[in-house]
Write a protein that holds these residues in place. Structure first.
Motif, short mmCIF file in Angstrom:
data_model
loop_
_atom_site.label_atom_id
_atom_site.label_comp_id
_atom_site.label_asym_id
_atom_site.label_seq_id
_atom_site.Cartn_x
_atom_site.Cartn_y
_atom_site.Cartn_z
N ASP A 140 0.83 -1.23 -0.03
CA ASP A 140 0.04 0.06 0.04
C ASP A 140 0.77 1.10 -0.12
O ASP A 140 0.69 2.26 -0.87
CB ASP A 140 -0.97 -0.03 1.25
N VAL A 141 1.90 1.34 0.97
CA VAL A 141 2.86 2.46 0.77
C VAL A 141 3.41 2.62 -0.46
O VAL A 141 3.41 3.85 -1.02
CB VAL A 141 3.81 2.32 1.94
N ARG A 142 3.97 1.76 -1.18
CA ARG A 142 4.46 1.85 -2.55
C ARG A 142 3.49 2.28 -3.80
O ARG A 142 3.74 3.19 -4.20
CB ARG A 142 5.14 0.58 -3.00
N ILE A 143 2.32 1.87 -3.30
CA ILE A 143 1.48 2.16 -4.41
C ILE A 143 1.10 3.75 -3.92
O ILE A 143 0.81 4.53 -5.02
CB ILE A 143 -0.12 1.25 -4.23
N ILE A 144 0.75 4.11 -3.12
CA ILE A 144 0.66 5.53 -2.63
C ILE A 144 1.70 6.50 -3.11
O ILE A 144 1.35 7.52 -3.81
CB ILE A 144 0.32 5.83 -1.11
N LEU A 145 3.07 6.09 -2.78
CA LEU A 145 4.08 6.90 -3.17
C LEU A 145 4.19 6.79 -4.77
O LEU A 145 4.44 7.94 -5.45
CB LEU A 145 5.36 6.33 -2.64
N ARG A 146 3.91 5.75 -5.62
CA ARG A 146 3.80 5.64 -6.98
C ARG A 146 2.61 6.69 -7.33
O ARG A 146 2.88 7.24 -8.61
CB ARG A 146 3.66 4.27 -7.42
N THR A 147 1.55 6.63 -6.93
CA THR A 147 0.41 7.44 -7.10
C THR A 147 0.90 8.94 -7.21
O THR A 147 0.68 9.69 -8.21
CB THR A 147 -0.73 7.13 -6.25
N PHE A 148 1.39 9.27 -6.08
CA PHE A 148 1.91 10.92 -5.93
C PHE A 148 2.99 11.11 -7.15
O PHE A 148 2.93 11.86 -7.78
CB PHE A 148 2.33 10.97 -4.74
N THR A 149 3.94 10.25 -7.28
CA THR A 149 5.04 10.06 -8.32
C THR A 149 4.39 10.31 -9.81
O THR A 149 4.83 11.15 -10.57
CB THR A 149 5.85 9.04 -8.30
N SER A 150 3.43 9.56 -10.00
CA SER A 150 2.92 9.60 -11.35
C SER A 150 2.04 10.84 -11.64
O SER A 150 1.93 11.29 -12.57
CB SER A 150 2.26 8.17 -11.56
N MET A 151 1.31 11.12 -10.52
CA MET A 151 0.53 12.53 -10.79
C MET A 151 1.28 13.67 -11.02
O MET A 151 1.25 14.71 -11.89
CB MET A 151 -0.40 12.97 -9.37
N ILE A 152 2.62 13.91 -10.13
CA ILE A 152 3.41 14.98 -10.29
C ILE A 152 4.15 14.84 -11.53
O ILE A 152 4.36 15.88 -12.31
CB ILE A 152 4.55 14.96 -9.18
N ASN A 153 4.71 13.71 -12.01
CA ASN A 153 5.38 13.65 -13.39
C ASN A 153 4.48 13.46 -14.58
O ASN A 153 4.88 13.47 -15.57
CB ASN A 153 6.47 12.34 -13.33
N ASP A 154 3.09 13.17 -14.36
CA ASP A 154 2.23 12.97 -15.43
C ASP A 154 2.62 11.83 -16.10
O ASP A 154 2.66 11.88 -17.50
CB ASP A 154 1.90 14.33 -16.11
N GLU A 155 2.92 10.77 -15.69
CA GLU A 155 3.48 9.62 -16.44
C GLU A 155 3.03 8.33 -15.62
O GLU A 155 2.67 8.34 -14.56
CB GLU A 155 4.87 9.61 -16.58
N THR A 156 3.13 7.29 -16.32
CA THR A 156 2.96 5.90 -15.94
C THR A 156 4.16 5.25 -15.47
O THR A 156 5.09 5.29 -16.55
CB THR A 156 2.22 5.06 -17.15
N LEU A 157 4.40 4.71 -14.46
CA LEU A 157 5.49 3.93 -14.03
C LEU A 157 5.58 2.45 -14.38
O LEU A 157 4.50 2.26 -14.74
CB LEU A 157 5.78 4.14 -12.61
N PRO A 158 6.84 1.72 -14.55
CA PRO A 158 6.70 0.51 -14.84
C PRO A 158 5.88 -0.21 -13.80
O PRO A 158 5.94 0.30 -12.50
CB PRO A 158 8.28 0.13 -14.88
N PRO A 159 5.26 -1.48 -14.40
CA PRO A 159 4.33 -2.13 -13.50
C PRO A 159 5.10 -2.45 -12.28
O PRO A 159 6.36 -2.91 -12.11
CB PRO A 159 3.97 -3.23 -14.27
N MET A 160 4.34 -2.83 -11.02
CA MET A 160 5.33 -3.36 -10.01
C MET A 160 5.24 -4.62 -9.74
O MET A 160 5.58 -5.42 -8.95
CB MET A 160 4.41 -2.65 -8.70
N HIS A 161 4.48 -5.26 -10.72
CA HIS A 161 4.32 -6.84 -10.75
C HIS A 161 4.46 -7.29 -12.26
O HIS A 161 4.00 -6.89 -13.01
CB HIS A 161 3.26 -7.41 -9.88
N ARG A 162 4.57 -8.48 -12.02
CA ARG A 162 4.39 -9.26 -13.58
C ARG A 162 3.13 -9.69 -13.58
O ARG A 162 2.61 -10.74 -12.48
CB ARG A 162 5.41 -10.41 -13.53
N THR A 163 2.39 -9.68 -14.89
CA THR A 163 0.91 -10.50 -14.69
C THR A 163 1.31 -11.60 -15.48
O THR A 163 1.94 -11.87 -16.35
CB THR A 163 -0.14 -9.60 -15.55
#
Length: 147
Positions: free
Chosen positions: A121-144
Motif C-alpha cells: 500500500d505504501v509503495r502504491i501511494i508513493l507511486r500514485t503521487f509520483t505519477s501525478m507529479i510527473n504525469d506519467e505511468t511508471l513501470p508495473p510493480m508486478h508481472r501479470t
C-alpha cells in the motif's frame, strides 16, 4: 454511493451508457478536462474513506453496468469485490486507468489482493503521487501471468 466531482455534462451517463470515457470524449466539460487531468475529481472520495466505505488503496470501484457485464465476460472478475474499493490501486499505477485493458486491470487487482501488505500500500501511494507529479505511468510493480 461514491463521491466524485462531476466532470461530464449533466445526463452524460445516459448518452454514453456502457461506454468508457476516453480522450476527446465530448461529454467531458472544459472544467472536467482539467479536474480529470489533475485527478482532483477523486478528492471527494476521501469522504468515502472517512465513512469506511472505501480504502485509500484497493481495486477501483466500477459502475454497476460494467460489473454486470464483466462478471460474465471476465474470469475471476468478482474476486476484486472481496476487498474495499480504493481511491488508487495497483492497476492505476501500472498504467491501467480509464479505457484500458480490463484483463490487465483484473490481473493487477488479483495480484494486489493475493500479495497485500502494508508496504505494498505504501509503495502504491508513493507511486500514485509520483505519477501525478510527473504525469506519467511508471513501470508495473508486478508481472501479470496469463490466466
Amino acid at each position: 454511493t461514491i463521491y466524485k466531482f462531476r466532470s461530464m455534462s449533466d445526463g452524460a451517463e445516459h448518452t454514453g451508457s456502457g461506454v468508457y470515457s476516453g480522450k476527446g470524449d465530448p461529454r467531458v466539460t472544459k472544467v472536467g478536462k482539467i479536474i480529470r487531468a489533475t485527478s482532483i475529481d477523486e478528492l471527494p472520495q476521501l469522504i468515502n474513506v472517512l465513512k469506511g466505505d472505501m480504502s485509500i488503496v484497493g481495486p477501483r470501484p466500477e459502475i454497476p453496468h460494467f460489473v454486470e457485464q464483466f462478471r460474465d465476460e471476465v474470469p475471476l472478475y468478482m474476486i476484486r469485490h472481496m476487498v474495499k474499493p480504493g481511491i488508487t490501486g495497483l492497476a492505476q499505477v501500472s498504467g491501467y486507468r480509464g479505457d484500458t485493458s480490463i484483463r490487465g486491470r483484473i490481473d493487477c487487482d488479483i495480484a494486489y489482493i493475493e500479495n497485500w501488505t502494508i508496504w505494498v500500500d505504501v509503495r502504491i501511494i508513493l507511486r500514485t503521487f509520483t505519477s501525478m507529479i510527473n504525469d506519467e505511468t511508471l513501470p508495473p510493480m508486478h508481472r501479470t501471468e496469463k490466466r
